[in-house]
Every structure is written in C-alpha cells, then in structure tokens.
Design an enzyme around this catalytic site. Structure first.
Site, PDB file in Angstrom:
ATOM      1  N   GLU A  63       0.873  -1.175   0.000  1.00 44.30           N
ATOM      2  CA  GLU A  63       0.000   0.000   0.000  1.00 44.30           C
ATOM      3  C   GLU A  63       0.906   1.219   0.000  1.00 44.30           C
ATOM      4  O   GLU A  63       1.437   1.604   1.032  1.00 44.30           O
ATOM      5  CB  GLU A  63      -0.926  -0.018   1.230  1.00 44.30           C
ATOM      6  CG  GLU A  63      -1.866  -1.207   1.298  1.00 44.30           C
ATOM      7  CD  GLU A  63      -2.892  -1.219   0.183  1.00 44.30           C
ATOM      8  OE1 GLU A  63      -3.083  -0.163  -0.453  1.00 44.30           O
ATOM      9  OE2 GLU A  63      -3.506  -2.276  -0.051  1.00 44.30           O
TER      10      GLU A  63
ATOM     11  N   CYS B 155      -1.968   9.350   2.446  1.00 43.77           N
ATOM     12  CA  CYS B 155      -1.526   8.769   1.172  1.00 43.77           C
ATOM     13  C   CYS B 155      -2.514   9.024   0.043  1.00 43.77           C
ATOM     14  O   CYS B 155      -2.128   9.031  -1.126  1.00 43.77           O
ATOM     15  CB  CYS B 155      -1.288   7.266   1.330  1.00 43.77           C
ATOM     16  SG  CYS B 155      -2.727   6.328   1.874  1.00 43.77           S
TER      17      CYS B 155
END
Length: 457
Positions: A211, A245
C-alpha cells in the site's frame, strides 16, 4: 533484538502449526477481544495520536479509531460467511464432480505500518489477518513513538506473543524482520521502502501487499459545483496536515472556473479555521523536522496565494495553495505529503487526462463534475487505485469498497471482505465421484476421442 525477533517468528510458526487459529470460534473470540481492547483504551489511544501528530480527539476518532472499529464490526458480522467454502460450477468435461474454493490462512504474516495513521493502518490490516486465521508479527513506525508503544503494550497484555507480537524500533528492526521468512507481508508506506520490502520478499517468493502512494490528482471541471468542491477538497487535502496517502496531491482546474474556485477555497479555509488560534490548535503537525524542511523547500520560489507560513520549532505549516505551477516545478517531482496544494490549469478534459496519464498510476484520483459524459470519460480512460466523484478520500472509509493501489502506487486490496481475502489462500478443490470413470482422457488416444472431447469443451 536479532535473536528475539528470530524467536518470536519461530514461536508464531509453531503456534500456527497447532491449528488453534483456524476455527471459527477462535477467530471470532480474538476479533471480539480486539474490539474490547480498542474500546477500553479509546482515551489512551486518542491521547497517543495527539502526542505523536497533534491530532485532536475528533480527527483521531473519525480518521483512525472509528475506521478500525468499523472494520472489526464488519468482520465479526460476516466472518462465518467468509469462512464458508464457496461452491462454484464445474464444467461438463469433469462430470461427475463438484468444485469449491476453500479460504485457508497463509500462516505467520508480517504487518508493517507507517506513522501518518499509526492506529488505523496498523490495526485495520490486523483485523483481516485475525479473521483469516493467521498469526501476526506487527511492526509499527518508529516515527509515531507514543502510539507504537501503546499498541505494543495493549497487544502484549491481551494476546499471547506466539499469536500476535508487536515489535517496535527503527531501521535495524525493520531490516531484521525482512530477513526472516514470513508466509505473507503486508506493507504500508512509501515507494522507496516498498521496493526494499518487495526485494526482501523475493528471497523466499513471499506474497506481498504494498500500500504505497504517489501523486493523486484532483480535477475540477467547469460544470462542478465550485463551493462544494472547494470545501471537500480542503477537507481531504488538509486532513492530518496533508500527511495522507490518498490526499489530493495536486489540483487540475479548468481555466474558465479557476478564479472563482480559488475564491471559494479561500472562503472554505476561513470557515474551517476561523482564527489563527483555532488553526494552530486544531491542525496536526508535520511528523518531524526533516519533513518540515523538505516541505518548506518545496514552497521556495513559488507563487503563494494562500498560507505559506511555517514554524520549525513547532513543526507547523499552515494550509498553503501555490499557483502558476507546472509539471516541471520542484513540487511536482515527488509526493508532497504535507499541507501544500499546487494548482495547475487546463483548457480541455482531454488535456487534463493526458497530463495525468503522463505520470505513474496514482493511488487515488478525484473528479468534480456534474457532466455524466465527463465522468464516464474520466473513469474509462484514467487508471488509479480508487477514488471519488465529487468528493475526496472518503472512499477508503467504506467497508464495501476494496482499497489499494495499481502499478507504481501498490498492489493488493483490503478493507471489508477484501481484508479477509488478502490474508487467505484461495485453495481450489475439485472433488470427483468414484461412480463414473469416463475413459476419454486415458490412453490410447485417438481421433475419435479427440472429436468427442472437442465437442464437449
């Protein structure tokens, strides 16, 4: 520490081999225990988030605590259904047979989490690992010391170390962990470290989820509701001081609505942060001086139209908007990961799409429009991990939407049932009846057999 890590991993492997983690009753009891532990330590966890990142209780709650609790509730509710073998059709060529998919745990998994959402991005994957029946070694970030220490404390007090262990520390501990052989690695963090994790995993051909991140674009098309767009972009960009993110990394805005949008954005920020005191009290801090200096360096020489002030001693940077940015600008060469929003204008959607596609595939993309044809075109032509139409970042909070990247922004998805699947091996089983044994597949082969098989398949 090296011998300690080796022993922890070995003990986890041995415990997994007892098969205790595989039953529905065991998995459910551990999820319920984690839910109890989370609720019992709610205040302490929110205090730790404030200590590490200056997150207020409300921001810490809805962006971290509530998401983990939601993942737990969803897993507890659906666990029995997830674990049930899935019947699938069988081709007539395999008559008489039945086929099913059995989800089995990988074994001992490593979960490496980052500092920006140290509670959410540590425990949300752990929920999936528990639900799938694995043993887990958890490595939170050294940059969020208060939260990491508290997670180690509450996990060690409530779960046996041979089942779940939390290892704190920095690069030395990370390196030692990656030398060990795990059955699965789940990593959340930057692309540079992600590549090192992938390289380490290749030694044992260990399956991984990465991720990562990247430069997630946010496009405002001329038909967008500009007031709503400004508010929702400001929310997504400046949450956690931009250290998210999936935050909108840069803004692509159509020329003819640019000035009006900037005015709406200024109004939204004035409403969200009505005074300098409120802004100072409620906006999270940059994680450390190194990142503070990097972010302030990205501002130098650029046209600042909102904000731009930073205070190094408090690691504080106010919400900032930069105009007249191009794709050659310094701020466009790396993921920003801070409260800086560069603005780039475009004339047509074809131009905007071309600009996005000239870069690596992003973790997220956002489009603000009321034109259904524009929406369809954007979704059809732009590849990204996930995103929103007329909003930002909230897609990651849905238990029913898989979350993850594509290409340079990562691999593998989780959240909801995808968290169970990502930590499970989908084992395919075909069970053949002994009552009938069709001879077509056996030697001697012939043209007649070939003709019959050709018609069957």
């Amino acid at each position: 520490m090296n011998n300690e890590i080796e022993t922890i991993v070995k003990n986890c492997r041995n415990f997994f081999e007892t098969n205790q983690t595989k039953s529905y009753e065991f998995r459910l009891s551990q999820l319920l225990k984690l839910q109890e532990v989370l609720d019992k330590n709610k205040k302490e966890l929110l205090d730790a988030l404030y200590s590490d990142l200056h997150k207020t209780k409300m921001e810490g709650f809805f962006s971290e605590f509530a998401i983990v609790r939601g993942e737990l509730k969803f897993a507890i509710k659906h666990l029995k259904k997830w674990m049930k073998p899935k019947r699938v059709p069988t081709s007539i060529a395999h008559f008489k047979s039945s086929s099913r998919i059995v989800y089995e745990p990988f074994g001992t998994v490593l979960i490496m989490s980052p500092w920006n959402y140290p509670l959410n991005l540590t425990l949300a994957p752990l929920v999936g690992a528990i639900a799938a029946g694995n043993c887990s070694v958890v490595k939170p970030s050294n940059y969020s010391p208060a939260t990491s220490a508290l997670l180690k404390k509450i996990i060690s007090e409530n779960f046996p170390p041979e089942y779940i262990s939390v290892i704190t520390g920095g690069r030395e501990e990370n390196s030692k962990l990656l030398e060990e052989r795990f059955d699965y690695i789940f990593f959340t963090g930057g692309t540079t470290v992600g590549k090192l994790v992938m390289e380490a995993a290749s030694k044992y051909v260990t399956p991984i989820t990465l991720e990562l991140g990247g430069k997630s674009p946010c496009v405002v098309e001329k038909s967008a509701n500009l007031k709503v767009a400004a508010r929702r972009i400001a929310f997504g960009k400046y949450l956690n001081a931009g250290q998210t993110c999936v935050a909108p990394d840069y803004l692509l805005i159509q020329d003819e609505v640019k000035e009006k949008f900037i005015e709406e954005l200024k109004a939204a920020l004035k409403e969200f942060f009505p005074t300098e005191t409120y802004l100072d009290m409620h906006l999270p801090r940059i994680v450390n001086e190194k990142h503070f200096d990097r972010l302030m360096g990205l501002i130098e020489g650029e046209k600042i139209i909102i904000g731009g002030t930073g205070e190094k001693n408090r690691k504080f940077i106010e919400p900032t908007v930069l105009d007249n940015i191009t794709f050659d600008s310094k701020i466009m060469q790396e993921e920003i990961f801070g409260p800086l929003l560069p603005v780039i204008s475009f004339k047509t959607m074809d131009e905007a799409i071309k600009l996005i596609k000239s870069r690596e595939k992003p973790l997220a993309s956002y489009l603000f429009t009321t034109d259904a044809n524009i929406e369809k075109k954007f979704l059809n032509e732009v590849s990204f991990g996930g995103g929103c139409i007329n909003d930002t970042i909230v897609h990651l909070a849905s238990d029913h939407l898989p979350f993850g990247g594509v290409g340079f922004s990562g691999m593998g998805k989780y959240h909801g049932d995808e968290s169970f699947k990502v930590f499970s091996n989908a084992k395919s089983i075909l069970k053949k009846s002994n009552l009938i044994d069709i001879k077509l597949r056996y030697h001697p082969y012939s043209e007649k057999k070939l003709t019959i098989i050709d018609r069957m398949m």
